[in-house]
Enzyme design. Structure first.
Site, short mmCIF file in Angstrom:
data_model
loop_
_atom_site.label_atom_id
_atom_site.label_comp_id
_atom_site.label_asym_id
_atom_site.label_seq_id
_atom_site.Cartn_x
_atom_site.Cartn_y
_atom_site.Cartn_z
N HIS A 112 6.07 -9.88 33.81
CA HIS A 112 5.84 -11.32 33.92
C HIS A 112 4.70 -11.70 34.87
CE1 HIS A 112 9.96 -12.07 32.12
NE2 HIS A 112 9.13 -12.74 31.39
N HIS A 139 9.67 -0.62 36.60
CA HIS A 139 10.10 -1.88 36.01
C HIS A 139 10.31 -1.64 34.52
CE1 HIS A 139 10.49 -6.22 36.44
NE2 HIS A 139 9.90 -6.33 35.27
FE LIG Z 1 12.38 -9.71 36.33
FE LIG Z 2 10.60 -7.92 34.06
#
Ligand SMILES: [Fe+2]
Ligand SMILES: [Fe+2]
Ligand SMILES: [Fe+2]
Ligand SMILES: [Fe+2]
Ligand SMILES: [Fe+2]
Ligand SMILES: [Fe+2]
Ligand SMILES: [Fe+2]
Ligand SMILES: [Fe+2]
Lengths: 263, 263, 263, 263
Positions: free
Chosen positions: C74, C155
């Site tokens: 993001h 991630h």
């Molecule tokens: Fe996140």
């Molecule tokens: Fe994420």
């Protein structure tokens, strides 16, 4: 059933291959001794060689004291359909389309206690099945006519979808237990309307493995990206992961905790 | 090779199972007669039972006049690896990781003409392979040391990715031919820098089918969402779809058109 | 640095919007008091309104005592690129292609201690980036020339990919910490070659929320399937989730545990 | 309506941004002149800046002679919902859940002729919506009570799913027209039960573009994998792609062909 004070359920995460079955055989007795559960439910979608179930494997698992087997995306092996079609103790996710083999829920009776079990599969990063929220709620409302004790195994990938289903069924079912990722989360809790919840209970199988499978084979796959069937890791220590839940007579969760037992 | 005026290439889309092989056997001769190609290249990723290739099937296809077989996501059948490893005529997408069986390009010589063939696989809605743009460009620049005639089979799903690769390799390779969707597109053209391009050339196999497979089985799958291995449709009319390309001596596309021949 | 006995690192999971920042502001001090960390690292990919980061938000988080911010899928907001390009304290996943804004690793120095931080993003159910295994190993070997203390924030979505990376970097980096799912797993451990590992550390933000966002909005989305931007949940109790790690002077993990603090 | 001999429909593929609208304005008149259609239907999901629709853009397209606008995955812009909710001429895929803005079908009357239009969205590589097969069939049977002329715009990615829906609705609706990939396929045909079919009709917008968007921006994205909003390509030649269909009075397709007109 009116005098029931509470019922206790032991749930085991995805059982992976022969290592997972051995973990159940070796480690379940001590858990049963400790928790004295009224019902033992387990997710068996990886119990036969890491992929799916067979009649023989299902019966083996029942012989270890499991009452009901739920499953998931890996249950679809053609040779298992006859058994799946007739069994009242092995279910598959309920949100497959009409005409799919087997059924997605069961009410299992033991010592005059009835436990409703519903199996659902997520759609985020998985197959575009029927909406698990709508199918789940509808089934829950039906089963509640038979028993206040309803366990949902939500076999799903995305944490967002799993938590959302928890809130959506909060106050409707007894407990929503997540499976499929094979990694136990630390978020077991009771939601505001007294439904128990955990995102994922983990798995049963080899400790030193990649979600139950051989490390070197999985690594080879991630390096080459050539698809391959991974083999179940059978050596080393074994673990049994799952959750223990206590419900009051209204079917509300009054206690939930996770466990991990290692051989 | 200096006196070569131009070379002609016939490319056949994904050959699906025995129906696809029969289509090649029955229909390729008339195409060869019409187009007089110097090379016949075909995508064989579905030639054996709809999924992958075998040594026997590859040899069968060569016996029908195919010179080089490209492939795609379905080529990874373990029993085929020994053949894939040694063959100079069957390639797999080049953008799998180091250590993957087989190789992703070949230079095939026929009557003193050399054709470089590169196979790439898309990543949108497919596996997260190495970047096909970077791998493709690097290979193309290497092969150009050997021959100006370079065909790329880009086995990919997303139209956006396919068109993007076309523009990216425009002026670098002779022609970029898309495969994998099994449906022929109507956009065969010559890009601004003289690289031939088509998003997808289609398939070889049964006309009344769902991308080569049995209609009723595919429909059952879309209605229940239960995964299943689909069987190749073997009845009814057969079709051979592909593209015909002419390159000048600089390796530029000077003509490209698609064909569909029905038995 | 030769006399360093051990170093202590506090890592905070994805900080979600203003609620997550408030959780950091309110709850980090007590954690710092308890653990006395040498470094505080946090994942900030959701810190600005639930999606991405801004210069202001990054500076705010630094003012609360965070040393380095990692990120994830993001982070890609155009207005943040100038800051991302120049910052030595905010990194983005290293396995994006050449030319992507920002960088994927940093060596942060504090009181003569150097901590190497590498950010990687998974590819399963996510974008088809460069191979995080290969990129991660290469970067780790480079950073080890500067410091033995190397933390990797992986991630990623799929547990399989995360565990695989843990084993792959076991013995090479100090600790592999998973982020992105916003749900804390219970599997923090030390791998056989002394690399610390956890599949996911969880998040910082509202307790009664769907991974930090408003419950009713997420449920509306799961029922209609109409895509929408979800708003950060700002009311109710807040939580701070993460992991605490102790490394010996060789950079090996000698202790790892997770925490969850609720306001 | 009893004396109707046949009806003629012109369908335009995804209109991409201002370039697509200009293509409609400039090139639709000659097509109307050539084909004399009773109805002009177009997919407008990319008509406003490449992503979605606005009231102003919809009205602009109606002013060029389009009767009904279908849409797809990109239609969900909040500011468009009021218009979508009240319009009888702009529809969105019907297989979103209950409570989604707008509606998924319309019956449009023109000179006493009624055309039923159903919009569906695929689920393979797209959102997990309601089953388009079941939703589509149910709607078709309802609309047939009003008119025998029923056009389905199946906005989908996978060729397999599109062809499957064609066969599934064969004999039930008049024509199944595929959209979404922005690349025209060469498979327009009449299915065995007289339903017209094409996998994808293509798009309206810039010729030298990547599915209507700027080439350099798309290439940058494929090389870095950093997500970004692509801008509509507005320069160079424009194209109008679509299909022309003739139905007999029973609502069966008796003729179908595709077109591509370039400015
Ligand atoms: Fe996140
Ligand atoms: Fe994420
Ligand atoms: Fe599993
Ligand atoms: Fe599973
Ligand atoms: Fe294929
Ligand atoms: Fe393929
Ligand atoms: Fe579109
Ligand atoms: Fe679309």
């Amino acid at each position: 059933m009116e005098e029931v004070k509470e019922i206790k359920i032991l749930f085991l995460g995805d059982i992976v291959g022969s290592a997972g079955r051995k973990a159940v055989k070796d480690l379940l007795p001590e858990l049963v001794k400790k928790y004295q559960p009224d019902f033992v439910v387990a997710n068996g979608e990886n119990a036969a060689g890491g992929y799916g179930l067979t009649e023989k494997v299902a019966e083996e698992l029942f012989s270890y004291g499991i009452d009901v087997l739920t499953s998931g995306n890996h249950v679809w092996k053609k040779e298992f359909y006859p058994y799946l079609n007739k069994s009242e103790r092995v279910i598959r996710p309920a949100n497959y389309g009409e005409g799919a083999p087997g059924k997605g829920w069961t009410v299992y009776t033991k010592k005059e206690l009835k436990l409703g079990v519903i199996n659902l599969e997520g759609r985020i990063f998985m197959r575009p099945l029927l909406n698990p929220f709508l199918v789940g709620k509808k089934l829950a409302l039906e089963l509640k006519k038979e028993t206040p004790f309803i366990l949902v195994d939500f076999h799903a990938e995305a944490t967002s979808e799993k938590i959302a289903l928890g809130y959506f069924l909060d106050g409707i079912v007894s407990v929503v237990i997540g499976t499929h990722t094979h990694v136990q989360t630390s978020d077991a809790r009771i939601l505001p309307q007294n439904t128990g919840y955990i995102t994922d209970v983990g798995m049963c199988g080899a400790v030193e493995s990649i979600i139950g499978m051989k490390i070197d084979q999985a690594l080879e796959m991630y390096l080459t990206m050539v698809p391959r069937k991974l083999e179940v890791e059978k050596t080393g220590k074994l673990k049994l992961e799952g959750a223990f839940v206590r419900l009051n007579q209204k079917g509300e969760t009054i206690f939930i905790e996770t466990f991990r037992v290692i051989s």
